[in-house]
Design a protein around this motif. Structure first.
Motif, PDB file in Angstrom:
ATOM      1  N   LEU A  11     -16.473  24.615   3.325  1.00  0.00           N
ATOM      2  CA  LEU A  11     -18.016  25.232   3.046  1.00  0.00           C
ATOM      3  C   LEU A  11     -19.205  24.825   2.563  1.00  0.00           C
ATOM      4  N   VAL A  48     -21.015  26.783   9.497  1.00  0.00           N
ATOM      5  CA  VAL A  48     -19.681  28.020  10.468  1.00  0.00           C
ATOM      6  C   VAL A  48     -20.333  29.338   9.931  1.00  0.00           C
ATOM      7  N   HIS A  49     -21.252  29.903   9.656  1.00  0.00           N
ATOM      8  CA  HIS A  49     -21.505  31.379   9.076  1.00  0.00           C
ATOM      9  C   HIS A  49     -21.548  31.990   9.896  1.00  0.00           C
ATOM     10  N   ALA A  50     -21.910  31.981  11.234  1.00  0.00           N
ATOM     11  CA  ALA A  50     -21.005  32.582  12.046  1.00  0.00           C
ATOM     12  C   ALA A  50     -20.092  33.211  12.350  1.00  0.00           C
ATOM     13  N   ILE A  51     -19.126  31.992  12.109  1.00  0.00           N
ATOM     14  CA  ILE A  51     -17.475  32.504  12.575  1.00  0.00           C
ATOM     15  C   ILE A  51     -17.149  33.233  10.924  1.00  0.00           C
ATOM     16  N   VAL A  52     -17.866  33.125   9.687  1.00  0.00           N
ATOM     17  CA  VAL A  52     -16.928  33.009   8.489  1.00  0.00           C
ATOM     18  C   VAL A  52     -17.105  35.313   8.187  1.00  0.00           C
ATOM     19  N   GLY A  53     -17.087  35.406   9.289  1.00  0.00           N
ATOM     20  CA  GLY A  53     -17.070  36.741  10.407  1.00  0.00           C
ATOM     21  C   GLY A  53     -16.633  37.986   8.628  1.00  0.00           C
ATOM     22  N   ALA A  54     -16.622  39.111   8.863  1.00  0.00           N
ATOM     23  CA  ALA A  54     -17.314  40.285   7.927  1.00  0.00           C
ATOM     24  C   ALA A  54     -15.260  39.393   7.050  1.00  0.00           C
ATOM     25  N   ARG A  55     -14.362  39.573   8.349  1.00  0.00           N
ATOM     26  CA  ARG A  55     -12.984  39.766   6.902  1.00  0.00           C
ATOM     27  C   ARG A  55     -12.895  38.220   6.473  1.00  0.00           C
ATOM     28  N   ALA A  56     -14.169  37.333   6.537  1.00  0.00           N
ATOM     29  CA  ALA A  56     -13.246  36.031   6.016  1.00  0.00           C
ATOM     30  C   ALA A  56     -13.339  35.291   5.295  1.00  0.00           C
ATOM     31  N   GLY A  57     -13.658  34.396   4.456  1.00  0.00           N
ATOM     32  CA  GLY A  57     -14.443  33.935   2.770  1.00  0.00           C
ATOM     33  C   GLY A  57     -13.044  32.898   2.462  1.00  0.00           C
ATOM     34  N   ILE A  58     -12.746  32.650   0.617  1.00  0.00           N
ATOM     35  CA  ILE A  58     -12.079  31.405   0.904  1.00  0.00           C
ATOM     36  C   ILE A  58     -10.513  32.309   0.533  1.00  0.00           C
ATOM     37  N   SER A  59     -10.386  33.760   0.654  1.00  0.00           N
ATOM     38  CA  SER A  59      -9.114  34.148   0.323  1.00  0.00           C
ATOM     39  C   SER A  59      -8.577  34.211   1.974  1.00  0.00           C
ATOM     40  N   ASP A  67      -6.987  34.185   5.648  1.00  0.00           N
ATOM     41  CA  ASP A  67      -5.709  33.426   6.740  1.00  0.00           C
ATOM     42  C   ASP A  67      -6.363  33.223   7.257  1.00  0.00           C
ATOM     43  N   LEU A  68      -7.579  32.573   7.418  1.00  0.00           N
ATOM     44  CA  LEU A  68      -7.624  31.375   8.517  1.00  0.00           C
ATOM     45  C   LEU A  68      -8.684  30.684   7.976  1.00  0.00           C
ATOM     46  N   VAL A  75     -18.289  33.282  -0.791  1.00  0.00           N
ATOM     47  CA  VAL A  75     -19.069  32.754  -0.458  1.00  0.00           C
ATOM     48  C   VAL A  75     -20.785  32.960  -0.673  1.00  0.00           C
ATOM     49  N   PRO A 122     -24.584  36.369   9.599  1.00  0.00           N
ATOM     50  CA  PRO A 122     -25.110  35.737  10.592  1.00  0.00           C
ATOM     51  C   PRO A 122     -26.255  35.881  11.558  1.00  0.00           C
ATOM     52  N   ASP A 142     -19.358  46.141  11.337  1.00  0.00           N
ATOM     53  CA  ASP A 142     -19.287  44.757  11.025  1.00  0.00           C
ATOM     54  C   ASP A 142     -19.018  43.679  11.513  1.00  0.00           C
ATOM     55  N   ARG A 176      -6.231  38.621   9.716  1.00  0.00           N
ATOM     56  CA  ARG A 176      -7.496  38.310  10.449  1.00  0.00           C
ATOM     57  C   ARG A 176      -6.344  37.738  11.659  1.00  0.00           C
ATOM     58  N   TYR A 189     -13.481  27.696  19.560  1.00  0.00           N
ATOM     59  CA  TYR A 189     -14.704  27.833  19.402  1.00  0.00           C
ATOM     60  C   TYR A 189     -15.490  26.809  19.718  1.00  0.00           C
ATOM     61  N   LYS A 207     -21.199  27.147  15.032  1.00  0.00           N
ATOM     62  CA  LYS A 207     -20.046  27.221  16.096  1.00  0.00           C
ATOM     63  C   LYS A 207     -19.737  28.720  16.227  1.00  0.00           C
TER      64      LYS A 207
END
Ligand SMILES: [Ca+2]
Ligand SMILES: [Ca+2]
Lengths: 165, 454, 454
Positions: free
Chosen positions: A114, A121-132, A134-135, B7, B12, B168, B218, B311, B318
């Motif tokens: 990141l 990638v900001h667009a895909i690091v969505g609401a349920r994303a982040g370093i914790s 699982d994707l 992060v 976005p 969201d 997710r 993607y 992306k």
């Protein structure tokens, strides 16, 4: 690199109990450098080193860019922590092979992906994303650092040396 | 944990317009997310691969039942023998349903569950309670429900709101059929190696039923949103739309579920009675989610979206390609990020898998036709009832398995070995049925009926 | 090839003793390469997995034909119905061959081709020309050849010299049977997606026949050395040992090869005549190399050695584990070096694959027994000859396919979908045979014979 962090790390490292032997053998100080060669002072890192040289990032990122956190204090804490753990494990040879990045290591990786690619990638690091999440990036890009998975199995265990049933 | 770092929070996207649960028109959402909307619209383009996309004209996909006459024979006595075509892009889902000649037979209002952005209408029907409206819909005819849909102004194919939470944009599932199905699966003890969150829920308190929107990861949601529709179902007038996962997701587990099921009136469950043999048979529909679950991709956490919505780089960012289509049209993005081998080699791997599956499936087609022919002949010669019954039982098993793979849309790719196993069983049962009839004709119904018992 | 990388590192060694072509005693080589020798000797240890290694006592592996009686029934009329056991480690190969009761029937001297370090004896027999000695051996009885072997002092199981060039330890193949087989394959136009060097040779001048030791890549050699023995063969007295790859490596291609083959005396090729049905049938033996070739591992350049002889770290260097055994006893080294998932998950993936294959195989066993029963009954009732002939043709096809997977030693793992496809066809042909007989019994041999034609 400044002497303060160096001193700090060495202290932490030694306090953490790195045996003098390992320290000499593995040039434990290598943990305070960013030169990838430092990592292959441990032959155990050789497969990843070789693979890294052929992987897409070798001209843009060195080991520590991906494997160590990048804010100042934690970087050196981590170095000392790793230095101690790797060193200790290396001397005692007590670690699972093939070596596989552990959860902690994966979190650092994700963070570093990141760090360099946030804009993309900001667009895909969505609401349920982040370093914790699982994707992680490595779900699709596991090969960026070393291409195909690398590493080799360890020597025969005592159980195996005895009959195998 | 000293390594955790938030992060950098950054929205976005800029919300130019507000969107809510009743905004089924993708154009509205498109104002906020033009890139995804643009690719979403491309599902109206004609796509074609060897087995995927659709053969036939821009105006109408090709008839599967003409291309494979054994399908028509198998469906004799059911609407699928009238009209059953290749599938195509999402943009067509409502149109193609409204056009199918299957509607010449009475169909349930629940058909719209997977062909339109139907949630607001469910809420309306149920006086605010979508679940109630959903059940209600099965008591309406397709024509009645369709009329209401068009009045309501929600006559759109699957839309943003069906997969995204408008607050969201996170993924969520909305379809009652899927929710009930996955809850029944969670409540069962069927193995779910590819769905970790269900195992987690099972190991937990179980105080509340499994809730995909709360419990799933997710990554799992990247398949669940598709599982809302790409699944086997019952969708007739005799009971609400049912997704049959109470005993598991394999062909065998679903067959066991239907075999044990009864209609509210107490009658044993059946999709239709075969017009020529009189066998009480089942119809399998597009079990993509179920078959995918049996494959090594699913076990490896590879989701529908990974391959069908990879993607794509759009300028500086992306985004997920909302042009949902065959990954074989998109191998570099859909496969090569994970498989470090040439596009050509990957296409060939898929083709080899599909060719093997195709050959075995045609073999199954020949076997089922032979069984039906034998049954017709036996009836003409006044075969003993218990012999015919035994053969009918075997026809039901054979057709179910053959149809399970024929109706599945990846030509075996989603789980190659499992698909071949199911086809192997289909062939065995079809041939056994024929044998039972021939033995019966030799005046020993006993043996025959015996031989047929599982 | 992406996996070449895995085999780059060379292990330095000091040559304490010279070794040459006639040094078949591994102990001698062991002085130079003690690590490999140590692990090589471990093949004498008893290994056991669910389907691999061997069940039964230290002294003797379990009888396959007792565990699966349909095997015995299928082999009725052939030595395999007398004694056919689980395989075990390389250290036993000579002993187990000398112990098998199959030797109570006359067997060819060529049997030793894959059970002993036989090259020096071939050269001796051929007056220096190994190829000549190899052909010679098929004219000798097993007992004669065995006596010579023991005299010659080369009575060792597969040894270093069989896979390694003593001058530089590089891999090489020595077995005439394999060399001829792979040359015939190269000369054909059968697809070889997993064997790039053959395609290269085909695209080249073709001035000289394909030579594995010259043309194959190092990675390919990591499978070729195993392909010397883990292959389908004919090894009787009527013609020299034959590896049947002239039309390709699939079950269908090899069947076509045997169907077209004739013995020197002009008779059509056959392994044996089934004692009960009189069908002229084929026997499949351990087609590991052939089935592996059909799988995605082979296509990805994953070799036998990668899984069965994985590299093991020895201090600062790595060596190949010469304890050749089931990779399931060794998952962390054999699989996890490539697969990013837990040992437990990998074991489960293999188990799911093997379970499906096992179930389908048992189904095939039931079908073949039913066909044999039906043939026996039909003969008793004086079935028309052309009907019986049609059924026998189908028995040959069915048995060949069933045996191809049953004799293969990975329980389907080497190519899961292909194995299931072959079993599906086996079931179809077996049932078709039964049907032909039943129809025949109904006085219309015509139809029957017709129905059986491919
Ligand atoms: Ca159905
Ligand atoms: Ca053979």
């Amino acid at each position: 690199m400044g002497t303060l962090p160096l001193a700090l790390a060495v202290c932490v490292g030694i306090a953490a109990g790195i045996g003098g032997y390992t320290f000499r053998y593995a040039k434990g100080l290598s943990y305070l450098q960013t030169d990838p060669k430092a990592c292959v002072n441990c032959h155990i890192m050789r497969p990843q080193y070789d693979a890294w040289q052929k992987a897409s990032h070798h001209h843009v990122a060195v080991c520590v860019d991906c494997h160590l956190p990048h804010d100042f204090v934690r970087k050196y804490l981590a170095k000392a922590e790793n230095g101690w753990r790797h060193g200790e494990k290396f001397t005692t040879q007590r670690f699972v092979e093939p070596i596989v990045v552990q959860a902690k290591g994966r979190a650092i990786l994700q963070e570093n992906c990141l760090r360099c690619h946030e804009d993309l990638v900001h667009a895909i690091v969505g609401a349920r994303a982040g370093i914790s999440d699982d994707l992680p990036c490595t779900h699709c890009h596991a090969g960026v650092g070393h291409g195909e998975k690398t590493g080799i199995g360890g020597p025969l265990s005592n159980e195996e040396r005895r009959a195998a049933r | 944990n000293i390594f955790e770092r938030k992060v950098e929070e950054r929205t976005p996207y800029v919300r130019l317009v507000e969107v809510g649960e009743d905004d089924t028109d993708p154009a509205t959402w498109g104002k906020n997310w033009p890139v995804q909307y643009d690719s979403y619209k491309r599902t109206a383009l004609l796509t074609k691969t060897r087995f995927g996309g659709h053969q036939g004209s821009e105006s109408l996909p090709e008839e599967k039942i003409d291309r494979d006459p054994w399908l028509k024979r198998m469906f004799n006595g059911y609407a699928f023998s009238i009209d059953y075509r290749d599938r195509r892009g999402h943009a067509y889902m409502l149109h193609d349903q409204e056009e199918t000649k299957r509607l010449s037979k009475p169909q349930s209002g629940s058909c719209l569950h997977c062909h339109a952005s139907v949630m607001p209408l469910y809420r309306q029907l149920g006086g605010g309670d979508a679940m109630k409206g959903f059940e209600e819909s099965s008591t309406l005819s397709y024509q009645e429900m369709s009329a209401k849909l068009h009045e309501s102004g929600h006559a759109h194919p699957v839309s943003c709101v069906d997969c995204h939470d408008p607050t969201d944009m996170s993924l969520r599932v909305t379809r009652p059929g899927f929710v009930r199905g996955i809850q029944a699966l969670a409540a069962s003890d069927a193995p779910v190696p590819a769905l970790a969150s269900i195992q987690l829920w099972r190991d937990g308190k179980r105080s509340e039923p499994y809730d995909p929107n709360r419990d799933a990861s997710r990554n799992e949601m990247r398949s669940y949103v598709c599982g809302q529709c790409h699944v086997e179902y019952y969708c007739g007038g005799k009971m609400p739309l049912t997704v049959p996962w109470g005993q598991g997701l394999t062909a065998d587990a679903i067959e066991a579920f239907w075999d044990a099921a009864t209609f509210p009136d107490g009658e044993a469950f059946v999709d239709y009675t075969h017009a020529e043999t009189g066998a009480p048979v089942l119809k399998a529909q597009h079990p993509e989610f179920e078959l995918w679950n049996q494959g090594v991709h699913a076990r490896s956490g590879v989701t529908c979206a990974d391959c069908h919505m990879p993607y794509v780089r759009e300028g500086a960012t992306k985004v997920s390609d909302h042009w949902v289509r065959s990954p074989l049209l998109n191998v570099n993005r859909a496969c090569q990020t994970c498989h470090r081998t040439s596009e050509d080699e990957l296409k060939q791997r898929a083709d080899v898998i599909q060719q093997r599956n195709y050959d075995l499936m045609q073999r199954g087609g020949a076997a089922i036709v032979a069984l039906i022919d034998a049954a017709v002949a036996a009836k003409a010669n006044g075969v003993a009832p218990e012999v015919l019954a035994a053969a009918q039982k075997l026809q039901r098993r054979a057709q179910w398995r053959l149809d399970f793979i024929a109706a599945e849309n990846s030509m075996g790719f989603h789980a190659p070995q499992e698909a071949a196993r199911v086809l192997g069983e289909a062939i065995d049962y079809a041939r056994q049925g024929e044998i039972v009839l021939l033995r019966g004709a030799q005046e020993d119904g006993e043996v025959a009926a015996g031989a047929a018992g599982r």
